[in-house]
Design a protein around this motif. Structure first.
Motif, PDB file in Angstrom:
ATOM      1  N   ALA A 122       0.777  -1.049  -0.038  1.00 23.70           N
ATOM      2  CA  ALA A 122      -0.058   0.016  -0.163  1.00 23.70           C
ATOM      3  C   ALA A 122       0.886   1.233  -0.134  1.00 23.70           C
ATOM      4  O   ALA A 122       0.269   2.318  -0.555  1.00 23.70           O
ATOM      5  N   ASP A 123       2.199   1.253   0.403  1.00 23.62           N
ATOM      6  CA  ASP A 123       2.871   2.227   0.642  1.00 23.62           C
ATOM      7  C   ASP A 123       4.052   2.252  -0.151  1.00 23.62           C
ATOM      8  O   ASP A 123       5.140   1.439   0.138  1.00 23.62           O
ATOM      9  N   PRO A 124       4.378   3.078  -1.105  1.00 25.72           N
ATOM     10  CA  PRO A 124       5.413   2.811  -1.981  1.00 25.72           C
ATOM     11  C   PRO A 124       6.979   3.170  -1.121  1.00 25.72           C
ATOM     12  O   PRO A 124       7.901   2.412  -1.426  1.00 25.72           O
ATOM     13  N   ALA A 125       6.776   3.791  -0.266  1.00 29.55           N
ATOM     14  CA  ALA A 125       8.141   4.221   0.608  1.00 29.55           C
ATOM     15  C   ALA A 125       8.189   2.986   1.353  1.00 29.55           C
ATOM     16  O   ALA A 125       9.632   2.928   1.793  1.00 29.55           O
ATOM     17  N   ALA A 126       7.233   2.354   1.690  1.00 29.79           N
ATOM     18  CA  ALA A 126       7.786   0.738   2.306  1.00 29.79           C
ATOM     19  C   ALA A 126       7.867  -0.477   1.511  1.00 29.79           C
ATOM     20  O   ALA A 126       8.075  -1.458   1.963  1.00 29.79           O
ATOM     21  N   ALA A 127       7.855  -0.145   0.250  1.00 30.32           N
ATOM     22  CA  ALA A 127       8.082  -1.313  -0.714  1.00 30.32           C
ATOM     23  C   ALA A 127       9.294  -2.166  -0.247  1.00 30.32           C
ATOM     24  O   ALA A 127      10.483  -1.713  -0.044  1.00 30.32           O
ATOM     25  N   GLY A 128       9.371  -3.643  -0.135  1.00 32.28           N
ATOM     26  CA  GLY A 128      10.461  -4.251   0.076  1.00 32.28           C
ATOM     27  C   GLY A 128      10.798  -4.250   1.433  1.00 32.28           C
ATOM     28  O   GLY A 128      11.771  -4.972   1.698  1.00 32.28           O
ATOM     29  N   MET A 129      10.270  -3.635   2.389  1.00 31.77           N
ATOM     30  CA  MET A 129      10.619  -3.950   3.796  1.00 31.77           C
ATOM     31  C   MET A 129      10.592  -5.297   4.314  1.00 31.77           C
ATOM     32  O   MET A 129       9.450  -5.765   3.945  1.00 31.77           O
ATOM     33  N   LEU A 169      16.414  -5.738  -2.305  1.00 27.37           N
ATOM     34  CA  LEU A 169      16.970  -6.331  -1.236  1.00 27.37           C
ATOM     35  C   LEU A 169      17.250  -7.911  -1.640  1.00 27.37           C
ATOM     36  O   LEU A 169      16.551  -8.502  -2.327  1.00 27.37           O
ATOM     37  N   ALA A 170      18.440  -8.385  -1.161  1.00 28.51           N
ATOM     38  CA  ALA A 170      18.844  -9.706  -1.472  1.00 28.51           C
ATOM     39  C   ALA A 170      17.748 -10.733  -1.014  1.00 28.51           C
ATOM     40  O   ALA A 170      17.581 -11.673  -1.678  1.00 28.51           O
ATOM     41  N   PHE A 171      16.878 -10.699   0.064  1.00 31.40           N
ATOM     42  CA  PHE A 171      15.960 -11.618   0.171  1.00 31.40           C
ATOM     43  C   PHE A 171      14.801 -11.771  -0.417  1.00 31.40           C
ATOM     44  O   PHE A 171      13.922 -12.575  -0.230  1.00 31.40           O
ATOM     45  N   GLN A 172      14.778 -10.536  -1.543  1.00 27.51           N
ATOM     46  CA  GLN A 172      13.602 -10.702  -2.512  1.00 27.51           C
ATOM     47  C   GLN A 172      13.729 -11.620  -3.659  1.00 27.51           C
ATOM     48  O   GLN A 172      12.941 -12.036  -4.435  1.00 27.51           O
ATOM     49  N   LEU A 173      15.126 -12.136  -3.564  1.00 25.83           N
ATOM     50  CA  LEU A 173      15.487 -12.896  -4.773  1.00 25.83           C
ATOM     51  C   LEU A 173      15.321 -14.691  -4.127  1.00 25.83           C
ATOM     52  O   LEU A 173      15.295 -14.692  -3.141  1.00 25.83           O
ATOM     53  N   ILE A 196      25.733  -4.237 -13.498  1.00 25.95           N
ATOM     54  CA  ILE A 196      24.584  -3.741 -13.262  1.00 25.95           C
ATOM     55  C   ILE A 196      23.327  -3.836 -14.035  1.00 25.95           C
ATOM     56  O   ILE A 196      22.418  -4.154 -13.563  1.00 25.95           O
ATOM     57  N   ALA A 197      23.686  -4.683 -15.198  1.00 26.78           N
ATOM     58  CA  ALA A 197      22.587  -5.225 -16.185  1.00 26.78           C
ATOM     59  C   ALA A 197      22.085  -6.504 -15.334  1.00 26.78           C
ATOM     60  O   ALA A 197      20.834  -6.616 -15.419  1.00 26.78           O
ATOM     61  N   GLU A 198      22.767  -7.169 -14.817  1.00 28.00           N
ATOM     62  CA  GLU A 198      22.348  -8.316 -14.056  1.00 28.00           C
ATOM     63  C   GLU A 198      21.312  -7.842 -12.810  1.00 28.00           C
ATOM     64  O   GLU A 198      20.169  -8.633 -12.591  1.00 28.00           O
ATOM     65  N   ILE A 199      21.575  -6.780 -12.205  1.00 24.04           N
ATOM     66  CA  ILE A 199      20.866  -6.306 -11.141  1.00 24.04           C
ATOM     67  C   ILE A 199      19.488  -5.752 -11.767  1.00 24.04           C
ATOM     68  O   ILE A 199      18.359  -5.687 -11.140  1.00 24.04           O
ATOM     69  N   ALA A 200      19.836  -5.054 -13.027  1.00 23.25           N
ATOM     70  CA  ALA A 200      18.542  -4.430 -13.519  1.00 23.25           C
ATOM     71  C   ALA A 200      17.435  -5.232 -13.859  1.00 23.25           C
ATOM     72  O   ALA A 200      16.154  -4.961 -13.849  1.00 23.25           O
ATOM     73  N   VAL A 201      17.738  -6.662 -14.239  1.00 27.33           N
ATOM     74  CA  VAL A 201      16.617  -7.555 -14.448  1.00 27.33           C
ATOM     75  C   VAL A 201      15.807  -7.611 -13.224  1.00 27.33           C
ATOM     76  O   VAL A 201      14.528  -7.630 -13.311  1.00 27.33           O
ATOM     77  N   PHE A 202      16.266  -7.791 -11.945  1.00 26.57           N
ATOM     78  CA  PHE A 202      15.589  -7.763 -10.761  1.00 26.57           C
ATOM     79  C   PHE A 202      14.840  -6.695 -10.425  1.00 26.57           C
ATOM     80  O   PHE A 202      13.709  -6.455 -10.152  1.00 26.57           O
ATOM     81  N   GLU A 203      15.331  -5.435 -10.554  1.00 26.86           N
ATOM     82  CA  GLU A 203      14.786  -4.359 -10.432  1.00 26.86           C
ATOM     83  C   GLU A 203      13.479  -4.082 -11.212  1.00 26.86           C
ATOM     84  O   GLU A 203      12.491  -3.642 -10.812  1.00 26.86           O
ATOM     85  N   HIS A 204      13.858  -4.481 -12.506  1.00 29.67           N
ATOM     86  CA  HIS A 204      12.523  -4.422 -13.548  1.00 29.67           C
ATOM     87  C   HIS A 204      11.529  -5.150 -12.856  1.00 29.67           C
ATOM     88  O   HIS A 204      10.284  -4.924 -13.130  1.00 29.67           O
ATOM     89  N   GLU A 205      11.714  -6.484 -12.417  1.00 27.33           N
ATOM     90  CA  GLU A 205      10.712  -7.610 -12.084  1.00 27.33           C
ATOM     91  C   GLU A 205      10.143  -7.196 -10.623  1.00 27.33           C
ATOM     92  O   GLU A 205       8.817  -7.359 -10.743  1.00 27.33           O
ATOM     93  N   LEU A 206      10.982  -6.554  -9.896  1.00 29.02           N
ATOM     94  CA  LEU A 206      10.489  -6.175  -8.403  1.00 29.02           C
ATOM     95  C   LEU A 206      10.092  -5.190  -8.214  1.00 29.02           C
ATOM     96  O   LEU A 206       9.218  -4.885  -7.257  1.00 29.02           O
ATOM     97  N   LEU A 207      10.497  -4.162  -8.742  1.00 29.24           N
ATOM     98  CA  LEU A 207      10.015  -2.814  -8.357  1.00 29.24           C
ATOM     99  C   LEU A 207       9.261  -1.958  -9.335  1.00 29.24           C
ATOM    100  O   LEU A 207       9.219  -0.758 -10.052  1.00 29.24           O
ATOM    101  N   ARG A 208       8.085  -2.701  -9.839  1.00 24.84           N
ATOM    102  CA  ARG A 208       7.213  -2.119 -10.671  1.00 24.84           C
ATOM    103  C   ARG A 208       6.282  -1.177 -10.046  1.00 24.84           C
ATOM    104  O   ARG A 208       6.103  -1.297  -8.739  1.00 24.84           O
TER     105      ARG A 208
END
Ligand code: MG
Length: 432
Positions: A85-92, A396-400, A420-432
């Motif tokens: 519900a809160d973007p500032a708290a995403a992934g906590m 965050l690592a535990f999101q993987l 950076i490209a390898e990390i970007a894959v996860f950013e794209h997937e997890l930070l929508r």
């Protein structure tokens, strides 16, 4: 003889490096817990508080009969809902290690993450919970030794946490407590700073005064650097039932000694504003290596080529004696080899500097964020490291998944762009 709950105490401190305290604890007999939150801004603090409050509500509602796993899962649900519900708290997320003392001194343990539960029985200290952490995985799969794990740069990265998914696997088990047992729950701000031997020494020495024991543990972690928030909760089991109205059972304290200390940030301990581990990393500058090579170059030839001064009053040997001629020829023959060896050492050092400056690898920082490091994944000492962070991701690592973590954290050296490209894959997937 059955056991019953005796005294308890708790103490939490922000440590010497962090401005805030993202740890939370529960000390509501018969329930005790430590939660270590993580996430951006104040999200880590929010996550640990949500988990702790779910446990506190459960014990207030249901008392000793509470369902520990259900209470932990309720905490997970609240954190996850809030982070959606809160973007500032995403992934906590947060760890939770909880102990519930039941009838006869049975202790139920519920555990997610890398906070720990210990038991001191007699003189023996035993870690009761496995760490759900990256380095523990690497040790279990034989990739690093337990000794290497202690100083591993990614030792703070956890692989299981509350709040990051709709469901979470909770380790749960039951222990038969005995009178005289002393239990400790703590966040990794303690165990990352001092070893089990020191924990055992302090608990053994201070067990007559549990509030003092928890304070001493926190002080020892701060004395060792205090790089993270530090929280300790301990309780003891005593003979049951305690004599009513008479002398307390051996080892039992008065309820008045029970102390729960609310975390208070100690402003005096701030020697930097939220300095994280990666900011202290040192990448050797090329000139440092050059200086070393030059210094060696200048010093070594003296040792091999400078003629020794004759002792005062000694006769100057005839320069043409065969012995002297042979020796000086010998020295002259050695000189090119010495120079070649020194040149080789200098070239090796220069190549090392180039390798360290061009190589990159993927890791995670002390807050669990994915990071691209420049350098090689070696620590010379705890303060001198051959790498530095060049890119920090909000993921965050535990999101993987475990497989994704093993592949990403293989410490293989990559170019910066590839890392950076390898990390970007996860950013794209997890930070929508
Ligand atoms: Mg921590």
């Amino acid at each position: 003889m059955t056991a019953a709950l005796g005294r308890h105490a708790a103490h939490s401190d922000s440590g010497r490096r962090r401005r805030g305290n993202e740890d939370a604890f529960v000390a509501v007999p018969p329930l005790f817990a430590v939660c270590d939150g993580m996430g951006g801004a104040l999200a880590g603090e929010l996550a640990s508080r949500l988990a702790a409050s779910a446990l506190e509500e459960a014990v207030h509602e249901s008392g000793p009969g509470l369902d520990l796993v259900a209470a932990i899962l309720e905490g997970n649900r609240r954190i996850h809902q809030r982070s959606l519900a809160d973007p500032a708290a995403a992934g906590m997320g947060t760890t939770v290690t909880a102990m519930l003392v039941g009838d006869g001194g049975t202790v139920t343990v519920g555990h997610v993450g890398d906070s720990r539960a210990y038991r001191l029985r007699g003189d023996a200290l035993e870690q009761l919970t496995p760490d759900h952490s990256l380095v523990a995985e690497l040790v279990r799969t034989g990739q690093i030794s337990p000794e290497e794990a202690e100083g591993h740069p990614q030792r703070a990265v956890i692989t299981r946490a509350l709040g990051t998914d709709t469901n979470v696997e909770v380790d749960v088990f039951h222990l038969a407590g005995e009178p005289g047992d002393l239990y400790l729950l703590c966040s990794d701000g303690l165990t990352g700073m001092i070893g089990d031997a020191e924990v055992r020494t302090i608990l053994t020495r201070e067990r007559a005064d549990l509030p003092r024991a928890t304070r001493e543990l926190v002080a020892a972690a701060n004395a060792a650097g205090g790089e993270d928030n530090i929280t300790c909760v301990c309780f003891e089991l005593v003979d049951a039932p305690a004599p009513a109205g008479g002398e307390p059972a051996p080892g039992a304290g008065s309820p008045g000694e029970q102390t729960a200390v609310i975390p208070i940030a100690d402003e005096d301990t701030f020697d930097g504003l939220d300095i994280t581990a990666e900011q202290t990393m040192v990448l050797p500058a090329p000139e440092t290596a050059t200086g070393w090579a030059e210094g060696t170059d200048a010093a070594e030839p003296d040792a091999f080529t400078a003629p020794a001064a004759p002792p005062p009053g000694a006769e100057t040997p005839t320069p043409t004696t065969p012995e002297v001629t042979r020796r000086s020829h010998h020295r002259r023959r050695k000189l090119p080899y010495v120079i070649a060896l020194l040149a080789l050492l200098a070239a090796t050092a220069a190549a090392g500097v180039v390798l360290v400056s061009r190589a990159h690898f993927v890791g995670a920082d002390s807050r669990g964020r994915l990071v691209v490091y420049q350098g090689v994944p070696w620590d010379i000492t705890s303060h001198v490291r051959l790498y530095r962070a060049v890119y920090v991701s909000p993921v965050l690592a535990f999101q993987l998944s475990q497989q994704e973590r093993i592949r990403l954290f293989d410490h293989a050296l990559r170019s910066k762009r590839l890392a950076i490209a390898e990390i970007a894959v996860f950013e794209h997937e997890l930070l929508r």
